[in-house]
Design a protein around this motif. Structure first.
Motif, PDB file in Angstrom:
ATOM      1  N   GLN A 164       0.848  -1.191   0.000  1.00 46.62           N
ATOM      2  CA  GLN A 164       0.000   0.000   0.000  1.00 46.62           C
ATOM      3  C   GLN A 164       0.889   1.248   0.000  1.00 46.62           C
ATOM      4  OE1 GLN A 164      -3.799  -0.241   2.217  1.00 46.62           O
ATOM      5  NE2 GLN A 164      -2.882  -1.968   3.286  1.00 46.62           N
ATOM      6  N   VAL A 165       0.619   2.127  -0.947  1.00 46.26           N
ATOM      7  CA  VAL A 165       1.437   3.326  -1.128  1.00 46.26           C
ATOM      8  C   VAL A 165       0.648   4.545  -0.649  1.00 46.26           C
ATOM      9  CG1 VAL A 165       2.744   4.720  -2.770  1.00 46.26           C
ATOM     10  CG2 VAL A 165       2.515   2.254  -3.134  1.00 46.26           C
ATOM     11  N   TYR A 166       1.229   5.276   0.293  1.00 48.66           N
ATOM     12  CA  TYR A 166       0.547   6.423   0.888  1.00 48.66           C
ATOM     13  C   TYR A 166       1.227   7.740   0.521  1.00 48.66           C
ATOM     14  CZ  TYR A 166      -1.928   3.094   3.883  1.00 48.66           C
ATOM     15  OH  TYR A 166      -2.720   2.076   4.341  1.00 48.66           O
ATOM     16  N   ALA A 167       0.413   8.771   0.425  1.00 51.84           N
ATOM     17  CA  ALA A 167       0.936  10.127   0.254  1.00 51.84           C
ATOM     18  C   ALA A 167       1.459  10.638   1.591  1.00 51.84           C
ATOM     19  CB  ALA A 167      -0.171  11.044  -0.265  1.00 51.84           C
ATOM     20  N   ARG A 168       2.069  11.802   1.561  1.00 53.84           N
ATOM     21  CA  ARG A 168       2.511  12.400   2.823  1.00 53.84           C
ATOM     22  C   ARG A 168       1.280  12.768   3.654  1.00 53.84           C
ATOM     23  NH1 ARG A 168      -0.775  15.582   2.492  1.00 53.84           N
ATOM     24  NH2 ARG A 168      -0.868  17.600   1.443  1.00 53.84           N
ATOM     25  N   PRO A 169       1.322  12.603   4.957  1.00 49.58           N
ATOM     26  CA  PRO A 169       0.193  13.056   5.776  1.00 49.58           C
ATOM     27  C   PRO A 169       0.274  14.574   5.938  1.00 49.58           C
ATOM     28  CG  PRO A 169       1.908  12.152   7.182  1.00 49.58           C
ATOM     29  CD  PRO A 169       2.380  11.973   5.768  1.00 49.58           C
ATOM     30  N   PHE A 187      -1.092  18.996  14.494  1.00 46.51           N
ATOM     31  CA  PHE A 187      -2.090  17.929  14.338  1.00 46.51           C
ATOM     32  C   PHE A 187      -1.853  17.271  12.984  1.00 46.51           C
ATOM     33  CE2 PHE A 187      -6.322  16.344  13.140  1.00 46.51           C
ATOM     34  CZ  PHE A 187      -6.649  15.622  14.295  1.00 46.51           C
ATOM     35  N   LYS A 188      -1.835  15.939  12.966  1.00 42.31           N
ATOM     36  CA  LYS A 188      -1.537  15.207  11.740  1.00 42.31           C
ATOM     37  C   LYS A 188      -2.748  14.413  11.274  1.00 42.31           C
ATOM     38  CE  LYS A 188       1.686  12.010  11.980  1.00 42.31           C
ATOM     39  NZ  LYS A 188       3.036  11.397  11.999  1.00 42.31           N
ATOM     40  N   LEU A 189      -3.087  14.598  10.005  1.00 41.22           N
ATOM     41  CA  LEU A 189      -4.185  13.830   9.407  1.00 41.22           C
ATOM     42  C   LEU A 189      -3.685  12.474   8.920  1.00 41.22           C
ATOM     43  CD1 LEU A 189      -6.116  16.450   7.235  1.00 41.22           C
ATOM     44  CD2 LEU A 189      -6.975  15.243   9.232  1.00 41.22           C
ATOM     45  N   ASP A 190      -4.589  11.536   8.731  1.00 42.86           N
ATOM     46  CA  ASP A 190      -4.229  10.262   8.125  1.00 42.86           C
ATOM     47  C   ASP A 190      -3.873  10.502   6.658  1.00 42.86           C
ATOM     48  OD1 ASP A 190      -7.099  10.913   8.344  1.00 42.86           O
ATOM     49  OD2 ASP A 190      -7.375   9.283   6.907  1.00 42.86           O
ATOM     50  N   PRO A 191      -2.937   9.727   6.094  1.00 43.92           N
ATOM     51  CA  PRO A 191      -2.496   9.968   4.712  1.00 43.92           C
ATOM     52  C   PRO A 191      -3.440   9.340   3.687  1.00 43.92           C
ATOM     53  CG  PRO A 191      -1.253   8.152   5.640  1.00 43.92           C
ATOM     54  CD  PRO A 191      -2.174   8.642   6.737  1.00 43.92           C
ATOM     55  N   LEU A 192      -3.407   9.898   2.491  1.00 41.59           N
ATOM     56  CA  LEU A 192      -4.212   9.381   1.387  1.00 41.59           C
ATOM     57  C   LEU A 192      -3.556   8.127   0.811  1.00 41.59           C
ATOM     58  CD1 LEU A 192      -6.534   9.767  -0.714  1.00 41.59           C
ATOM     59  CD2 LEU A 192      -4.899  11.068  -2.084  1.00 41.59           C
ATOM     60  N   LEU A 193      -4.352   7.080   0.632  1.00 40.43           N
ATOM     61  CA  LEU A 193      -3.866   5.879  -0.045  1.00 40.43           C
ATOM     62  C   LEU A 193      -3.805   6.169  -1.541  1.00 40.43           C
ATOM     63  CD1 LEU A 193      -3.106   2.838   0.046  1.00 40.43           C
ATOM     64  CD2 LEU A 193      -5.536   2.353  -0.304  1.00 40.43           C
ATOM     65  N   LEU A 194      -2.583   6.177  -2.086  1.00 41.10           N
ATOM     66  CA  LEU A 194      -2.396   6.518  -3.491  1.00 41.10           C
ATOM     67  C   LEU A 194      -2.593   5.319  -4.410  1.00 41.10           C
ATOM     68  CD1 LEU A 194       0.833   8.695  -3.181  1.00 41.10           C
ATOM     69  CD2 LEU A 194      -1.483   9.527  -3.614  1.00 41.10           C
ATOM     70  N   SER A 195      -2.078   4.175  -3.976  1.00 41.01           N
ATOM     71  CA  SER A 195      -2.128   3.006  -4.855  1.00 41.01           C
ATOM     72  C   SER A 195      -1.818   1.750  -4.059  1.00 41.01           C
ATOM     73  CB  SER A 195      -1.107   3.166  -5.986  1.00 41.01           C
ATOM     74  OG  SER A 195      -1.165   2.073  -6.880  1.00 41.01           O
ATOM     75  N   ARG A 196      -2.144   0.614  -4.673  1.00 39.01           N
ATOM     76  CA  ARG A 196      -1.722  -0.686  -4.157  1.00 39.01           C
ATOM     77  C   ARG A 196      -0.914  -1.358  -5.252  1.00 39.01           C
ATOM     78  NH1 ARG A 196      -6.569  -0.078  -1.494  1.00 39.01           N
ATOM     79  NH2 ARG A 196      -7.657  -0.376  -3.458  1.00 39.01           N
ATOM     80  N   LEU A 197       0.303  -1.754  -4.920  1.00 37.94           N
ATOM     81  CA  LEU A 197       1.169  -2.381  -5.908  1.00 37.94           C
ATOM     82  C   LEU A 197       1.005  -3.889  -5.833  1.00 37.94           C
ATOM     83  CD1 LEU A 197       4.468  -0.356  -5.356  1.00 37.94           C
ATOM     84  CD2 LEU A 197       2.547   0.183  -6.862  1.00 37.94           C
ATOM     85  N   HIS A 198       0.546  -4.485  -6.923  1.00 36.97           N
ATOM     86  CA  HIS A 198       0.379  -5.931  -6.937  1.00 36.97           C
ATOM     87  C   HIS A 198       0.641  -6.459  -8.336  1.00 36.97           C
ATOM     88  CE1 HIS A 198      -3.573  -5.504  -8.922  1.00 36.97           C
ATOM     89  NE2 HIS A 198      -3.718  -4.467  -8.133  1.00 36.97           N
ATOM     90  N   SER A 199       1.160  -7.657  -8.415  1.00 31.76           N
ATOM     91  CA  SER A 199       1.414  -8.295  -9.704  1.00 31.76           C
ATOM     92  C   SER A 199       0.189  -9.103 -10.108  1.00 31.76           C
ATOM     93  CB  SER A 199       2.634  -9.221  -9.598  1.00 31.76           C
ATOM     94  OG  SER A 199       2.336 -10.301  -8.734  1.00 31.76           O
ATOM     95  N   ASP A 200       0.288  -9.753 -11.268  1.00 28.57           N
ATOM     96  CA  ASP A 200      -0.828 -10.589 -11.731  1.00 28.57           C
ATOM     97  C   ASP A 200      -1.041 -11.783 -10.811  1.00 28.57           C
ATOM     98  OD1 ASP A 200      -1.204  -8.919 -13.847  1.00 28.57           O
ATOM     99  OD2 ASP A 200       0.013 -10.099 -15.244  1.00 28.57           O
ATOM    100  N   GLN A 201       0.014 -12.140 -10.036  1.00 31.87           N
ATOM    101  CA  GLN A 201      -0.092 -13.287  -9.141  1.00 31.87           C
ATOM    102  C   GLN A 201      -0.637 -12.899  -7.769  1.00 31.87           C
ATOM    103  OE1 GLN A 201       2.961 -12.784 -10.972  1.00 31.87           O
ATOM    104  NE2 GLN A 201       1.981 -14.063 -12.521  1.00 31.87           N
TER     105      GLN A 201
END
Length: 713
Positions: A73-78, A162-176
């Motif tokens: 799971q790839v996150y942006a900066r919070p 105060f820190k917000l939760d970061p945005l989920l940018l992408s999920r890296l996954h292969s065909d498997q």
């Protein structure tokens, strides 16, 4: 008489023999059948034992360890909100909307926010950062002009930041690797579990994996209907099928399914099995990738985590489980709505919700998120860079781990603004779209040498050629600051005079080269400062020859250029070719007081269970003197006020910038690197076929930069 008696006696003997033979035959038959029976029984028992051992090992391997290979799971900066920070109310609201916080009148639960006058009240979601867990918390952020004078929590306590939760940018996954978001049992809402069991397996906590009553009931219903209308499988059987078996319909498959279900029920707790089922169940098809588990399905259908779903959303998700294709709410909205309303009716009839909740829920429409919600966050340009950085910076032992959490420096607001700037900026400079222009933009953090945003062309979702990373183009006058920095390091002053007179140079083959200024004029003598902010060619060539081309090349290497550079005089006018990203790296030390740090994107990487695996080093190298760099950046500020980028005064009134324009031969490439106190923005405009763009740095790339910066006001 004696003979007669003898005959009778013989007959009796024959009859006795036949009886004995008959008895022996029956005994043999019985013995044979019994032998077959007990041998078959033993064989069956042996088969069951062997099958049980095999199934048990198979189940154990899957459920005792990590049941799935999870995508990274790839996150942006919070977003970190500091008191007295420069931040607009509009920017915070934009961030909250990107994070799918729901606007409400009164904030009561995580994932909600409200706006009143100069305040924003929000309820932050809990999030597990590499530095530790940030719990959910309700705060009110006050604004005065473009600043944050105060941050207060629900108890009225003033917070420093105060820190917000970061945005989920992408999920890296292969065909498997299947796309999935794992949700532990304790984080699944009770209402969801109760509703699922109500609709799919009411006796789940009372049967032993297989329900004879459910099988009998299904048989009767199907017999009456004349075809299969109801199944008798328990959730445990469905889990066994999903994890280990195919969709084939056969007695052997049903036997395996039932046997495995009994074994799993004996070996694991009901909660463990239910957790596995809810993270494995198939719920949708997102292009070529299946949507597995309720965590990802919640994101796919509603763009929010499972614990924030409303009653009607829970009902719809449970409804879809019955048949993901048949009740697909995007393809069959009426059918899905009818099934959802049935679930809601069952919920209220069984006291899972009250009458008021039912009335509000059943009156609501489906209200799904965008059709391709899971595909809209990732920009192929920065995903491409992420893959490269992972390969170059992160050990393979870390890269191969399942379920990594990758925290990056990508700023989702900057990325959104950059994508807009490239698209609309190109439209401005190519109004009739006859030039076939393309553009690229790289935005970095001035103080941290981190990538904030990257755009590789008009079509920001195009995953082909990445112009920001791979388009090597002559950089023109962008190279000049390296020449002047070399001179300032050698002791030259900004008011040192250099000749601006016609010169003729010969190369090693005897060819003559007569450099000219852009306006074709000569000024006699000019200062270093004037020559740089007016981007004069002839004085720059003279200066480059004076300080030595080898020294200029060494300065370029110290700035971070890695391309092999030949010592030709034309070098000082930008004959060297670099990508926009390489140019951004070259300007980073200039904006960081002479300190070098490689431009990167990955901040930290944590394992699936939160263990910190990688943290980017904060080390920097002081490669140039601060005094020389300050003189250079002061002059680059004049570029934006009096020099080749002076149009920024009317394009972006009230904003202060420094920068450098770049134009190549025949107006093929238009460049601009601009920076303020926070960001460095590198912009290129040109054509993929390398024909003339008919644009200078100020009439092309600068317009895109201006468009980006206007959004910061």
């Amino acid at each position: 008489m004696a003979q007669t008696k003898k005959v009778v006696k013989k007959k009796k003997s024959t009859k006795s023999t036949k009886s004995k033979n008959k008895a022996t035959w029956k005994q043999r038959l019985f013995a044979f059948i019994w032998s077959i029976f007990w041998k078959s029984t033993l064989a069956f028992i042996a088969l069951m034992v062997i099958a049980g051992i095999y199934f048990d090992k198979k189940i154990e391997r899957r459920l005792d360890g990590s049941a799935w290979t999870l995508p990274a799971q790839v996150y942006a900066r919070p977003l970190l909100i500091d008191r007295d920070q420069s931040l607009t109310q509009k920017a915070l609201i934009t961030e909250l909307k990107l994070l799918n916080y729901r606007p409400v009148k009164t904030v009561r639960s995580a994932g909600q926010f409200s706006v009143a006058a100069n305040k924003v009240t929000l309820y932050r979601r809990a999030f597990d950062f590499p530095e530790g867990i940030e719990l959910k918390e309700k705060v009110t952020v006050s604004f005065s002009a473009n600043n944050v004078p105060s941050i207060r929590n629900s108890a009225g306590k003033t917070l420093v930041n105060f820190k917000l939760d970061p945005l989920l940018l992408s999920r890296l996954h292969s065909d498997q690797i299947e796309d999935r978001v794992f949700v532990p049992f304790e984080k699944i809402p009770d209402l969801f579990i109760d509703t699922l069991l109500l609709m799919e397996d009411r006796n789940y906590y009372h049967h032993q994996g297989v329900s004879p009553f459910a099988i009998a009931r299904a048989f009767i219903v199907n017999f009456k209907a004349g075809h299969t209308v109801q199944g008798g499988s328990t959730l445990t059987q469905q889990l066994a099928k999903n994890l280990f078996l195919t969709q084939e319909r056969s007695l052997w498959r049903k036997f395996q399914e039932a046997y495995m279900a009994v074994l799993m029920d004996h070996k694991y707790s009901k909660d463990k099995l239910l957790e596995a089922y809810l993270n494995e169940v198939y719920l949708a098809q997102n292009g070529k990738t299946g949507v597995y588990g309720i965590g990802l399905a919640s994101d796919y259908y509603f763009a929010r985590p499972i614990n924030e779903l409303r009653v009607e959303q829970i009902a719809l998700l449970v409804a879809i489980i019955k048949g993901p294709s048949y009740y697909n709410p995007r393809r069959n909205p009426k059918r899905a709505l009818a099934r959802r309303d049935l679930v809601l009716r069952m919920m209220v009839e069984n006291a899972l919700i009250n009458t008021n909740d039912y009335k509000y829920a059943v009156a609501d429409s489906l209200r799904l998120s965008g059709k391709s919600a899971l595909n809209q966050r990732a920009n192929p340009a920065f995903i491409s860079f992420l893959h490269r950085e992972m390969k170059e910076q992160i050990p393979a032992s870390i890269r191969k781990k399942s379920g990594l959490h990758i925290f990056t420096s990508i700023d989702p607001i900057a990325q959104k603004d950059a994508e807009f700037a490239v698209g609309h900026g190109l439209d401005k400079v190519d109004k009739n779209k006859q030039k076939g222009l393309q553009g690229a933009m790289v935005i970095s953090d001035r103080k941290r040498a981190e990538l904030r945003a990257i755009v590789s062309g008009r079509d920001v979702k195009f995953s082909g050629f990445n112009r920001a990373l791979d388009a090597d183009r002559p950089i023109g006058s962008l190279v000049k600051p390296a020449v002047y920095l070399t001179a300032l390091e050698a002791g030259y002053a900004l008011d040192t005079k250099i000749n601006d007179k016609e010169i003729v140079l010969k190369n090693s083959t005897g060819q003559r080269w007569k450099p000219k200024n852009y306006d074709r004029k000569f000024r006699g003598q000019v200062t270093l400062e004037q020559a740089l902010y007016k981007s004069l060619n002839v004085p720059t060539v003279n200066l480059g020859m004076q300080v030595g081309l080898t020294n200029v090349i060494n300065s370029l290497y110290k700035l971070g250029v890695q391309e092999k550079i030949k010592a030709y005089p034309s070098l000082v006018l930008g004959s060297v070719s670099l990508s926009p990203f390489e140019v951004a790296q070259m300007y980073q030390p200039i904006t960081m007081q002479g300190k070098y740090k490689s431009l990167q994107m990955i901040r930290t990487i944590a394992s699936a269970d939160g263990l910190l695996l990688y943290r980017r080093s904060h080390k920097v190298q002081q490669r140039f003197s601060k005094d020389a760099v300050k003189k250079l950046t002061d002059t680059l500020h004049k570029v934006a006020t009096e020099g080749t980028a002076r149009s920024l005064r009317w394009r972006n009134p009230g904003q202060e910038f420094s920068g450098k324009t770049g134009t190549t031969n025949n107006l093929k490439d238009s460049w601009f690197v601009g920076f303020n106190s926070q960001e460095v923005v590198t912009t290129w405009v040109g054509r993929d076929d390398n024909r003339s763009a008919k644009l200078t740095g100020s009439s092309g790339a600068l317009v895109l930069f201006s468009t980006y910066m206007k959004q910061k006001k």
